[in-house]
Motif scaffolding. Structure first.
Motif, PDB file in Angstrom:
ATOM      1  N   CYS A 116       0.832  -1.203   0.000  1.00 33.63           N
ATOM      2  CA  CYS A 116       0.000   0.000   0.000  1.00 33.63           C
ATOM      3  C   CYS A 116       0.865   1.250   0.000  1.00 33.63           C
ATOM      4  CB  CYS A 116      -0.902   0.013   1.230  1.00 33.63           C
ATOM      5  SG  CYS A 116      -1.884  -1.486   1.395  1.00 33.63           S
ATOM      6  N   ASN A 117       0.387   2.229  -0.724  1.00 35.71           N
ATOM      7  CA  ASN A 117       1.077   3.491  -0.824  1.00 35.71           C
ATOM      8  C   ASN A 117       0.326   4.468   0.067  1.00 35.71           C
ATOM      9  OD1 ASN A 117       2.979   5.239  -2.057  1.00 35.71           O
ATOM     10  ND2 ASN A 117       1.271   6.124  -3.189  1.00 35.71           N
ATOM     11  N   CYS A 118       0.935   4.942   1.159  1.00 35.44           N
ATOM     12  CA  CYS A 118       0.193   5.730   2.144  1.00 35.44           C
ATOM     13  C   CYS A 118       0.725   7.144   2.279  1.00 35.44           C
ATOM     14  CB  CYS A 118       0.258   5.046   3.503  1.00 35.44           C
ATOM     15  SG  CYS A 118      -0.461   3.402   3.427  1.00 35.44           S
ATOM     16  N   ARG A 119      -0.237   8.054   2.515  1.00 36.24           N
ATOM     17  CA  ARG A 119       0.146   9.461   2.649  1.00 36.24           C
ATOM     18  C   ARG A 119       0.290   9.830   4.120  1.00 36.24           C
ATOM     19  NH1 ARG A 119      -3.723  13.547  -0.305  1.00 36.24           N
ATOM     20  NH2 ARG A 119      -2.559  12.817  -2.125  1.00 36.24           N
ATOM     21  N   PHE A 120       1.337  10.574   4.434  1.00 36.72           N
ATOM     22  CA  PHE A 120       1.547  11.139   5.766  1.00 36.72           C
ATOM     23  C   PHE A 120       1.683  12.643   5.609  1.00 36.72           C
ATOM     24  CE2 PHE A 120       2.264   7.555   8.695  1.00 36.72           C
ATOM     25  CZ  PHE A 120       2.268   6.510   7.787  1.00 36.72           C
ATOM     26  N   LEU A 121       0.863  13.344   6.391  1.00 29.10           N
ATOM     27  CA  LEU A 121       0.871  14.798   6.356  1.00 29.10           C
ATOM     28  C   LEU A 121       1.405  15.267   7.708  1.00 29.10           C
ATOM     29  CD1 LEU A 121      -0.064  16.654   4.099  1.00 29.10           C
ATOM     30  CD2 LEU A 121      -2.288  16.820   5.208  1.00 29.10           C
ATOM     31  N   ASN A 122       2.524  15.959   7.702  1.00 33.09           N
ATOM     32  CA  ASN A 122       3.178  16.358   8.951  1.00 33.09           C
ATOM     33  C   ASN A 122       3.338  15.161   9.899  1.00 33.09           C
ATOM     34  OD1 ASN A 122       3.322  19.078   8.094  1.00 33.09           O
ATOM     35  ND2 ASN A 122       1.174  19.348   8.673  1.00 33.09           N
ATOM     36  N   ASN A 123       3.809  14.076   9.338  1.00 32.03           N
ATOM     37  CA  ASN A 123       4.072  12.826  10.069  1.00 32.03           C
ATOM     38  C   ASN A 123       2.813  12.101  10.547  1.00 32.03           C
ATOM     39  OD1 ASN A 123       6.944  12.944   9.863  1.00 32.03           O
ATOM     40  ND2 ASN A 123       6.899  14.543  11.441  1.00 32.03           N
ATOM     41  N   LYS A 124       1.630  12.560  10.123  1.00 30.29           N
ATOM     42  CA  LYS A 124       0.380  11.933  10.527  1.00 30.29           C
ATOM     43  C   LYS A 124      -0.237  11.200   9.339  1.00 30.29           C
ATOM     44  CE  LYS A 124      -3.262  13.372  13.628  1.00 30.29           C
ATOM     45  NZ  LYS A 124      -4.323  12.656  13.021  1.00 30.29           N
ATOM     46  N   PHE A 125      -0.628   9.947   9.549  1.00 31.49           N
ATOM     47  CA  PHE A 125      -1.284   9.149   8.516  1.00 31.49           C
ATOM     48  C   PHE A 125      -2.612   9.790   8.113  1.00 31.49           C
ATOM     49  CE2 PHE A 125      -4.422   5.932   7.394  1.00 31.49           C
ATOM     50  CZ  PHE A 125      -3.743   5.107   6.516  1.00 31.49           C
ATOM     51  N   VAL A 126      -2.856   9.921   6.822  1.00 34.29           N
ATOM     52  CA  VAL A 126      -4.160  10.405   6.350  1.00 34.29           C
ATOM     53  C   VAL A 126      -4.700   9.467   5.271  1.00 34.29           C
ATOM     54  CG1 VAL A 126      -3.997  12.878   6.884  1.00 34.29           C
ATOM     55  CG2 VAL A 126      -2.989  12.023   4.775  1.00 34.29           C
ATOM     56  N   SER A 127      -5.989   9.138   5.386  1.00 32.04           N
ATOM     57  CA  SER A 127      -6.566   8.215   4.410  1.00 32.04           C
ATOM     58  C   SER A 127      -7.534   8.926   3.474  1.00 32.04           C
ATOM     59  CB  SER A 127      -7.272   7.066   5.123  1.00 32.04           C
ATOM     60  OG  SER A 127      -8.361   7.563   5.868  1.00 32.04           O
ATOM     61  N   LYS A 128      -7.689  10.249   3.658  1.00 27.16           N
ATOM     62  CA  LYS A 128      -8.605  10.999   2.797  1.00 27.16           C
ATOM     63  C   LYS A 128      -7.896  12.185   2.179  1.00 27.16           C
ATOM     64  CE  LYS A 128     -12.435   9.695   5.786  1.00 27.16           C
ATOM     65  NZ  LYS A 128     -11.582   9.067   6.822  1.00 27.16           N
ATOM     66  N   GLY A 129      -8.411  12.615   1.005  1.00 27.41           N
ATOM     67  CA  GLY A 129      -7.823  13.769   0.334  1.00 27.41           C
ATOM     68  C   GLY A 129      -7.715  13.524  -1.155  1.00 27.41           C
TER      69      GLY A 129
END
Ligand SMILES: [Zn+2]
Length: 196
Positions: A153-166
């Motif tokens: 899985c390719n996952c996004r982290f925004l400011n070191n926080k996992f995000v699943s929406k966007g």
């Protein structure tokens, strides 16, 4: 007959590195290649960059309106191979045009990209979906999760926080740290529980 290859893998699995290796192998043996990528990936401009060093200019970058068959037929009909980076960002039509390059021009095409977007949902990457449907030859480039298991899985982290929406593509305006990490499905579930 020339084939359309799709090599997919999560972020950081070395897709661009493999592409550059293939280009090098052709050129070392005196053959010309055509290296292209969609314009959507704005962070590196016209260049292909890798985490471990090697980089290279593309022959051309293209937006969603460019007919890739026409572009290659016109200016690159003599190349030994067409190499496409960030192929998830192709349109469905452009993926079909890559197939036409193999059929009509008899040039092999190797496309590298992500399989799924960071939300792990269908519909995010039209190019990847189409390539998975039509490519002659599909292979996964494997990589490892932070827990040591196979990451898919390719996952996004925004400011070191996992995000699943966007949105699928987040433009880096410098105000927050955007990162992608390859994780295994078990770790994705763990992060999702912590997210809410
Ligand atoms: Zn894991």
């Amino acid at each position: 007959m020339a084939k359309l290859y799709f090599r997919y893998g999560a972020m950081g699995c070395g897709k661009t590195m493999q592409l550059l290796q293939v280009a090098f192998n052709y050129e070392e043996r005196g053959h010309q290649v055509c290296v292209i990528k969609p314009k959507t990936d704005t962070k590196n401009g016209d260049k292909l960059l890798t985490r471990i060093g090697p980089e290279r200019e593309t022959d051309f970058c293209f937006d969603k309106t460019v007919d890739l068959f026409e572009a290659v037929a016109k200016n690159y009909a003599g190349v030994a191979c067409v190499l496409v980076d960030e192929a998830q960002f192709l349109t469905k039509d452009q993926a079909d045009q890559l197939m036409m390059i193999t059929i009509q021009l008899d040039i092999p095409v190797m496309a590298y990209g992500l399989r799924l977007n960071f939300r792990q949902e269908d519909g995010g990457f039209e190019g990847a979906t189409r390539l998975l449907q039509i490519a002659h030859d599909i292979e996964e480039i494997k990589t490892i999760c932070e827990c040591g298991k196979k990451a898919t899985c390719n996952c996004r982290f925004l400011n070191n926080k996992f995000v699943s929406k966007g949105p699928d593509v987040l433009i880096d305006d410098g105000t927050s740290k955007i990162e992608y990490r390859a994780l295994c499905p078990a770790c994705v579930e763990k992060y999702k529980r912590e997210e809410n």
